[in-house]
Motif scaffolding. Structure first.
Motif, PDB file in Angstrom:
ATOM      1  N   PRO A 114     -18.973  -0.221 -15.342  1.00  8.44           N
ATOM      2  CA  PRO A 114     -16.965  -0.532 -14.456  1.00  8.44           C
ATOM      3  C   PRO A 114     -16.520   0.043 -14.807  1.00  8.44           C
ATOM      4  CG  PRO A 114     -18.089  -2.295 -15.708  1.00  8.44           C
ATOM      5  CD  PRO A 114     -19.116  -1.359 -16.289  1.00  8.44           C
ATOM      6  N   VAL A 115     -15.707   0.133 -14.177  1.00  7.46           N
ATOM      7  CA  VAL A 115     -13.614   0.523 -13.664  1.00  7.46           C
ATOM      8  C   VAL A 115     -12.635  -1.296 -13.110  1.00  7.46           C
ATOM      9  CG1 VAL A 115     -11.904   1.682 -13.245  1.00  7.46           C
ATOM     10  CG2 VAL A 115     -14.157   2.685 -13.466  1.00  7.46           C
ATOM     11  N   ARG A 116     -11.895  -1.213 -14.341  1.00  6.16           N
ATOM     12  CA  ARG A 116     -10.760  -2.997 -14.167  1.00  6.16           C
ATOM     13  C   ARG A 116      -9.855  -1.430 -14.047  1.00  6.16           C
ATOM     14  NH1 ARG A 116     -11.335  -6.150 -19.865  1.00  6.16           N
ATOM     15  NH2 ARG A 116      -9.393  -4.873 -19.973  1.00  6.16           N
ATOM     16  N   TYR A 117      -9.121  -2.586 -12.808  1.00  8.23           N
ATOM     17  CA  TYR A 117      -7.856  -2.021 -12.836  1.00  8.23           C
ATOM     18  C   TYR A 117      -6.782  -3.219 -11.858  1.00  8.23           C
ATOM     19  CZ  TYR A 117      -9.599  -3.382  -7.763  1.00  8.23           C
ATOM     20  OH  TYR A 117      -9.983  -2.705  -6.644  1.00  8.23           O
ATOM     21  N   TYR A 118      -5.678  -2.975 -12.405  1.00  6.01           N
ATOM     22  CA  TYR A 118      -4.947  -4.245 -11.909  1.00  6.01           C
ATOM     23  C   TYR A 118      -3.935  -3.742 -10.543  1.00  6.01           C
ATOM     24  CZ  TYR A 118      -5.682  -5.199 -16.956  1.00  6.01           C
ATOM     25  OH  TYR A 118      -7.465  -5.789 -17.673  1.00  6.01           O
ATOM     26  N   VAL A 119      -3.463  -4.992  -9.918  1.00  5.76           N
ATOM     27  CA  VAL A 119      -2.645  -5.268  -8.772  1.00  5.76           C
ATOM     28  C   VAL A 119      -1.666  -5.812  -9.687  1.00  5.76           C
ATOM     29  CG1 VAL A 119      -1.957  -5.599  -7.070  1.00  5.76           C
ATOM     30  CG2 VAL A 119      -4.074  -4.636  -7.664  1.00  5.76           C
ATOM     31  N   LEU A 120       0.261  -5.461  -9.569  1.00  8.76           N
ATOM     32  CA  LEU A 120       1.158  -6.339  -9.326  1.00  8.76           C
ATOM     33  C   LEU A 120       1.404  -6.538  -8.101  1.00  8.76           C
ATOM     34  CD1 LEU A 120       2.368  -6.775 -12.159  1.00  8.76           C
ATOM     35  CD2 LEU A 120       4.131  -5.022 -12.246  1.00  8.76           C
ATOM     36  N   ALA A 121       2.698  -7.602  -8.049  1.00 10.25           N
ATOM     37  CA  ALA A 121       2.901  -8.721  -6.686  1.00 10.25           C
ATOM     38  C   ALA A 121       4.005  -8.801  -7.758  1.00 10.25           C
ATOM     39  CB  ALA A 121       1.588  -8.370  -5.859  1.00 10.25           C
ATOM     40  N   GLY A 122       5.433  -9.368  -6.216  1.00  6.65           N
ATOM     41  CA  GLY A 122       6.576 -10.121  -6.697  1.00  6.65           C
ATOM     42  C   GLY A 122       6.765 -11.599  -5.558  1.00  6.65           C
ATOM     43  N   GLU A 123       7.371 -11.691  -6.802  1.00  7.88           N
ATOM     44  CA  GLU A 123       6.979 -13.368  -4.581  1.00  7.88           C
ATOM     45  C   GLU A 123       8.315 -13.441  -4.601  1.00  7.88           C
ATOM     46  OE1 GLU A 123       6.723 -18.221  -4.258  1.00  7.88           O
ATOM     47  OE2 GLU A 123       4.698 -17.165  -4.869  1.00  7.88           O
ATOM     48  N   THR A 124       9.366 -13.408  -3.960  1.00  3.88           N
ATOM     49  CA  THR A 124      10.445 -12.940  -3.385  1.00  3.88           C
ATOM     50  C   THR A 124      10.989 -14.683  -3.537  1.00  3.88           C
ATOM     51  OG1 THR A 124      10.262 -12.908  -0.892  1.00  3.88           O
ATOM     52  CG2 THR A 124      10.192 -11.071  -2.952  1.00  3.88           C
ATOM     53  N   ARG A 125      12.264 -15.200  -3.220  1.00 11.69           N
ATOM     54  CA  ARG A 125      12.963 -16.776  -2.849  1.00 11.69           C
ATOM     55  C   ARG A 125      12.337 -16.913  -1.734  1.00 11.69           C
ATOM     56  NH1 ARG A 125      18.656 -15.917  -3.394  1.00 11.69           N
ATOM     57  NH2 ARG A 125      18.233 -16.410  -6.210  1.00 11.69           N
ATOM     58  N   GLY A 126      12.315 -15.890  -0.309  1.00 13.85           N
ATOM     59  CA  GLY A 126      11.844 -16.403   0.965  1.00 13.85           C
ATOM     60  C   GLY A 126       9.981 -16.565   0.811  1.00 13.85           C
ATOM     61  N   ARG A 127       9.578 -16.498  -0.273  1.00 11.53           N
ATOM     62  CA  ARG A 127       8.013 -16.782  -0.518  1.00 11.53           C
ATOM     63  C   ARG A 127       6.958 -15.647   0.118  1.00 11.53           C
ATOM     64  NH1 ARG A 127       7.870 -19.865  -4.001  1.00 11.53           N
ATOM     65  NH2 ARG A 127       8.241 -22.029  -3.225  1.00 11.53           N
ATOM     66  N   ARG A 128       7.881 -14.223   0.177  1.00 15.06           N
ATOM     67  CA  ARG A 128       7.346 -12.643   0.390  1.00 15.06           C
ATOM     68  C   ARG A 128       6.970 -12.341  -0.812  1.00 15.06           C
ATOM     69  NH1 ARG A 128       9.217  -7.647   1.296  1.00 15.06           N
ATOM     70  NH2 ARG A 128      12.253  -8.820   0.428  1.00 15.06           N
ATOM     71  N   ILE A 129       5.757 -11.736  -0.239  1.00 14.19           N
ATOM     72  CA  ILE A 129       4.801 -11.142  -1.433  1.00 14.19           C
ATOM     73  C   ILE A 129       5.437  -9.789  -1.626  1.00 14.19           C
ATOM     74  CG2 ILE A 129       2.366 -10.415  -2.281  1.00 14.19           C
ATOM     75  CD1 ILE A 129       3.070 -13.100  -2.750  1.00 14.19           C
ATOM     76  N   VAL A 130       5.531  -8.881  -2.500  1.00 17.61           N
ATOM     77  CA  VAL A 130       6.334  -7.810  -3.173  1.00 17.61           C
ATOM     78  C   VAL A 130       5.415  -6.882  -3.915  1.00 17.61           C
ATOM     79  CG1 VAL A 130       7.930  -6.437  -3.585  1.00 17.61           C
ATOM     80  CG2 VAL A 130       8.559  -8.506  -2.218  1.00 17.61           C
ATOM     81  N   GLU A 131       4.640  -5.860  -3.219  1.00 18.02           N
ATOM     82  CA  GLU A 131       3.771  -4.726  -4.131  1.00 18.02           C
ATOM     83  C   GLU A 131       5.100  -4.290  -5.267  1.00 18.02           C
ATOM     84  OE1 GLU A 131       1.127  -1.216  -4.125  1.00 18.02           O
ATOM     85  OE2 GLU A 131       1.513  -1.678  -2.185  1.00 18.02           O
ATOM     86  N   MET A 132       4.679  -4.623  -6.876  1.00 19.57           N
ATOM     87  CA  MET A 132       5.459  -3.501  -7.846  1.00 19.57           C
ATOM     88  C   MET A 132       4.752  -3.376  -7.745  1.00 19.57           C
ATOM     89  SD  MET A 132       6.849  -7.762  -9.207  1.00 19.57           S
ATOM     90  CE  MET A 132       7.852  -6.509 -10.394  1.00 19.57           C
TER      91      MET A 132
END
Length: 187
Positions: free
Chosen positions: A64-82
């Motif tokens: 198996p290969v493990r990987y990670y996805v980093l995301a942020g949540e803005t004040r307006g509840r929008r999800i942003v890829e980081m």
């Protein structure tokens, strides 16, 4: 031997010091400007990345290969890829390596840990997995907000890291969710 010293090139042509200086200045600009541009703006200089040469090819079914996805949540509840490369201006997205090391508490296992890590180790003796992953996520979120500037219209209020595993058996089944971490950022 003054300013008007003449040199003979291999072709028998005469070149003065002034002409040599001009030639060298033009060559410096011709080679230096594209090189400077490449260092400032280009992420890869070749069609294949450097770390692609160091990666060993693996056959399907080899583990198996493990990987990670980093995301942020803005004040307006929008999800942003980081991608971490946008946070640190790095050549590649290396958040998987850093997140995995923090998740396994390797910062406590080095020969001379940071004094704060040594205090945590002395206090807890047995650390839970990912003891300081929240600090890493908060640091990434703060750095992301800092790079966008104080006048950014919608700053991040939370950061989320999702861990996925790809069994590496076939190409269609690569998104098996394993764990998530979320950190609320302080304003």
């Amino acid at each position: 031997m003054g300013r008007n010293m003449q040199r003979y090139s291999g072709a028998g042509l005469v070149e003065t010091d002034r002409q040599a200086q001009l030639r060298n200045a033009l060559l410096t600009i011709a080679f230096g400007v594209p090189l400077l541009w490449a260092f400032l703006y280009a992420l890869n200089f070749y069609p294949v990345t450097f770390w692609g040469f160091a990666a060993e090819p693996r056959a399907l079914g080899s583990g198996p290969v493990r990987y990670y996805v980093l995301a942020g949540e803005t004040r307006g509840r929008r999800i942003v890829e980081m991608p971490s490369s946008t946070i640190t201006n790095a050549l590649g997205n290396r958040n998987a390596t850093l997140a995995r090391a923090i998740q396994m508490n390797t910062q406590f296992l080095i020969r001379s840990p940071h004094p704060r890590n040594a205090q945590l180790w002395a206090r807890w003796r047995m650390l839970p997995p990912d003891a300081s992953l929240g600090e890493l996520l908060a640091g990434w979120g703060d750095a992301y907000n800092l790079r966008r500037g104080d006048n950014a219209p919608d700053p991040l209020v939370a950061v989320r890291l999702d861990e996925f595993q790809w069994p590496y058996v076939h190409f269609g089944d690569f998104e098996q969710h394993k764990a998530s971490w979320r950190v609320q950022l302080t304003p």
